[in-house]
Design a protein around this motif. Structure first.
Motif, mmCIF file in Angstrom:
data_model
loop_
_atom_site.group_PDB
_atom_site.id
_atom_site.type_symbol
_atom_site.label_atom_id
_atom_site.label_comp_id
_atom_site.label_asym_id
_atom_site.label_seq_id
_atom_site.Cartn_x
_atom_site.Cartn_y
_atom_site.Cartn_z
ATOM 1 N N PRO A 1 0.831 -1.213 0.000
ATOM 2 C CA PRO A 1 0.000 0.000 0.000
ATOM 3 C C PRO A 1 0.863 1.260 0.000
ATOM 4 O O PRO A 1 1.978 1.261 0.534
ATOM 5 N N ARG A 2 0.328 2.306 -0.573
ATOM 6 C CA ARG A 2 1.050 3.581 -0.590
ATOM 7 C C ARG A 2 1.195 4.093 0.846
ATOM 8 O O ARG A 2 0.270 4.022 1.645
ATOM 9 N N GLY A 3 2.364 4.571 1.171
ATOM 10 C CA GLY A 3 2.600 5.101 2.507
ATOM 11 C C GLY A 3 3.133 4.083 3.497
ATOM 12 O O GLY A 3 3.512 4.441 4.614
ATOM 13 N N LEU A 4 3.189 2.804 3.099
ATOM 14 C CA LEU A 4 3.720 1.757 3.990
ATOM 15 C C LEU A 4 5.211 1.596 3.735
ATOM 16 O O LEU A 4 5.643 1.430 2.589
ATOM 17 N N ARG A 5 5.995 1.644 4.788
ATOM 18 C CA ARG A 5 7.441 1.423 4.677
ATOM 19 C C ARG A 5 7.738 -0.031 4.964
ATOM 20 O O ARG A 5 7.361 -0.568 6.004
ATOM 21 N N PHE A 6 8.430 -0.669 4.037
ATOM 22 C CA PHE A 6 8.743 -2.089 4.114
ATOM 23 C C PHE A 6 10.254 -2.260 4.231
ATOM 24 O O PHE A 6 11.006 -1.761 3.405
#
Length: 423
Positions: free
Chosen positions: A305-310
Motif C-alpha cells: 500500500p502507498r505510505g507503507l514502509r517495508f
C-alpha cells in the motif's frame, strides 16, 4: 539470464488480513489407514529434533517433524509396511518396526553422529567449483527422467511480532516433469484447503511477496537451477569446502558459497550438501545477501500500500532431497521471510514473519498425467485469499500433514475464539 532470474522471483504470496477468516473442523477418516504419531528426540540430549524425515520403508509416503519434533503419519494398510524410517542431517538413520499397527504418542530416538566428523575428512575434491559442475553433470543419472505426480502438504503462517494472525493450509498435487527438462510444464493443483485469519482490524495488512504453493516448482534448485546452479551464475560466487557430514547414513560433501561480485540484484549466501558416492544434491540452505536491503526489497516485494514502509530483515530457504533406490527425489521446501512494516505517521515498526513450507508426502510415477493449465494454481493467485474455494470439512482425511507445533495449535485455538466473539 535476467529474464530467467525474474521468473524465479515471481512466486506470489499475498498477506491480506481483513477479518473474514474461515474455520474448518479437522476430522480423521480411518478407513483403510492406520496412524503412526509421536515425537522424535535426540538420544543423548533427550531434546526434540525438528525437520526429521519420517517415511514408510519401501513405500513412497512420508512426512516431516515440526519444530517440536512431533509428527503424524498415516499409512495405507494395503502397503503392508513393516517399518518406518527416521532420517535427519547429522543423525544416524533409525528404523522402527511397526508391523502394520497404529503407534500413537510414542517417543522415537535418533542417535547423533557429529562426534565422528573430526575423523572423516574427504579430500578427493580440492576445487569446490569443479565439484559443483560435476554434480550438475550427474543430474540425469541421479534424478528421474520420467514424469512424477507428487502429493504434498503446504502450510503458510504469518506472525505479527510473536502472535499468529494468519494460518493457511492445503493438500496439493504437483506434476513434475523429467529432470532433463525445464519447469515450464510443471504445475501445482490445490486439492483441499482451509485457513484462519485474525478478525482484528489492526492486523490488516496487504503485501505481495514471493512464496506460495508453487515453491515446489521454482525452489527445486536442481530442476530449476537458474538462480543458484546455472553455469552463468556459478562465476558470481566463491566456493569453499566444509567439513564432511552425513545425511541418511551417507557421507556428504559440504560446499559453502557466498557472492564475489556486486550485481543489480541480490545474490545468496549458503551451503550445498552433495552425496559423496552419487554426487547428487541432497540439501541446500541459503539466504539472500542482506547487505543492500533496497535490492532485497526489489527482489521479494511485489506490491504494497502507498505510505507503507517495508524493510526486509531476513529471507531464508531450505530445500531437501531424499534418495530412494538409485534416484533422488524432492522431499521438503521451506522459506522464511522476516520484515518490518510501519506507516510513515507511526514512530515504531512492526515485525512480521512469513513462513511457507511444503512436505512431499506421496509420489507416483505410473500413469502420470499433466495438470491442465485451467486447474493449476496460478503464480498470481493467493492461497490465503482463495482458500474458501477449496474448503473441505474432512480436511485431514487420509492425507499426511506437517504436525502443528504447540504454539501453532494455541494460535488456532485463539483465532477460533476471536472469530466466535466477533460473530
Amino acid at each position: 539470464m535476467e529474464t530467467k532470474r525474474l521468473l524465479v522471483m515471481c512466486l506470489i504470496l499475498i498477506i491480506s488480513l481483513s477479518g473474514n477468516g474461515i474455520t474448518a473442523n479437522a476430522q480423521n477418516n480411518a478407513g483403510d489407514f492406520y496412524t503412526i504419531s509421536g515425537v522424535v528426540k535426540d538420544l543423548r540430549t533427550k531434546k526434540a529434533v525438528e525437520y526429521v524425515n519420517v517415511s514408510a520403508a519401501g513405500a513412497n509416503v512420508g512426512t516431516i517433524t515440526n519444530e517440536d519434533g512431533e509428527f503424524t503419519f498415516k499409512i495405507n494398510k494395503d502397503l503392508n509396511v513393516k517399518e518406518i524410517q527416521l532420517s535427519c542431517l547429522g543423525y544416524y538413520n533409525a528404523r522402527v518396526t511397526i508391523n502394520g499397527n497404529s503407534h500413537e504418542g510414542r517417543t522415537f530416538y535418533i542417535t547423533p553422529e557429529s562426534y565422528m566428523l573430526s575423523e572423516i575428512q574427504v579430500f578427493s575434491w580440492r576445487n569446490p567449483r569443479d565439484l559443483i559442475k560435476a554434480a550438475l553433470e550427474k543430474v540425469e543419472n541421479n534424478y528421474v527422467l520420467i514424469p512424477n505426480s507428487l502429493t504434498g502438504f503446504y502450510r503458510e503462517t504469518i506472525q505479527k511480532r510473536r502472535r499468529y494472525i494468519n494460518i493457511s493450509e492445503a493438500v496439493i498435487e504437483i506434476y513434475k516433469g523429467p529432470y532433463n527438462q525445464t519447469v515450464d510444464l510443471d504445475r501445482v493443483k490445490i486439492l483441499k484447503g482451509r485457513n484462519l485469519i485474525s478478525p482484528k482490524v489492526s492486523d490488516t495488512l496487504s503485501v505481495k511477496l514471493q512464496g506460495g504453493p508453487n515453491m515446489t516448482i521454482y525452489m527445486d534448485i536442481v530442476k530449476n537451477p537458474y538462480f543458484l546452479l546455472d553455469p552463468e551464475i556459478i562465476p558470481y560466487y566463491t566456493y569453499k569446502m566444509g567439513e564432511t557430514t552425513t545425511i541418511n547414513d551417507r557421507l556428504q560433501y559440504v560446499v559453502h558459497f557466498e557472492p564475489q561480485m556486486i550485481l543489480p540484484y541480490p545474490l545468496y549466501v549458503g551451503t550445498f550438501y552433495i552425496d559423496r558416492e552419487t554426487l547428487a544434491f541432497t540439501r541446500a540452505e541459503f539466504k539472500i545477501d542482506m547487505r543492500d536491503k533496497q535490492k532485497v526489497t526489489g527482489a521479494i516485494l511485489i506490491e504494497k500500500p502507498r505510505g507503507l514502509r517495508f524493510t526486509p530483515e531476513e529471507v531464508a530457504y531450505v530445500v531437501t532431497y531424499k534418495q530412494q533406490g538409485d534416484k533422488t527425489y524432492l522431499s521438503y521446501i521451506r522459506n522464511d521471510i522476516k520484515f518490518k512494516c510501519d506507516w510513515k505517521r507511526k514512530l515504531f515498526a512492526t515485525n512480521y514473519t512469513v513462513c511457507g513450507e511444503t512436505v512431499i508426502t506421496d509420489r507416483e510415477d505410473r500413469n502420470v498425467s499433466r495438470i491442465p493449465a485451467r486447474e493449476a494454481f496460478s503464480l498470481h493467485r493467493s492461497l490465503s485469499r482463495e482458500v474458501a474455494l477449496y474448503q473441505d470439512e474432512n480436511f485431514w482425511g487420509m492425507y499426511n500433514i506437517i504436525e502443528p507445533t504447540e504454539s501453532l495449535e494455541n494460535a488456532v485455538n485463539k483465532l477460533q475464539k476471536q472469530h466466535r466473539k466477533s460473530q
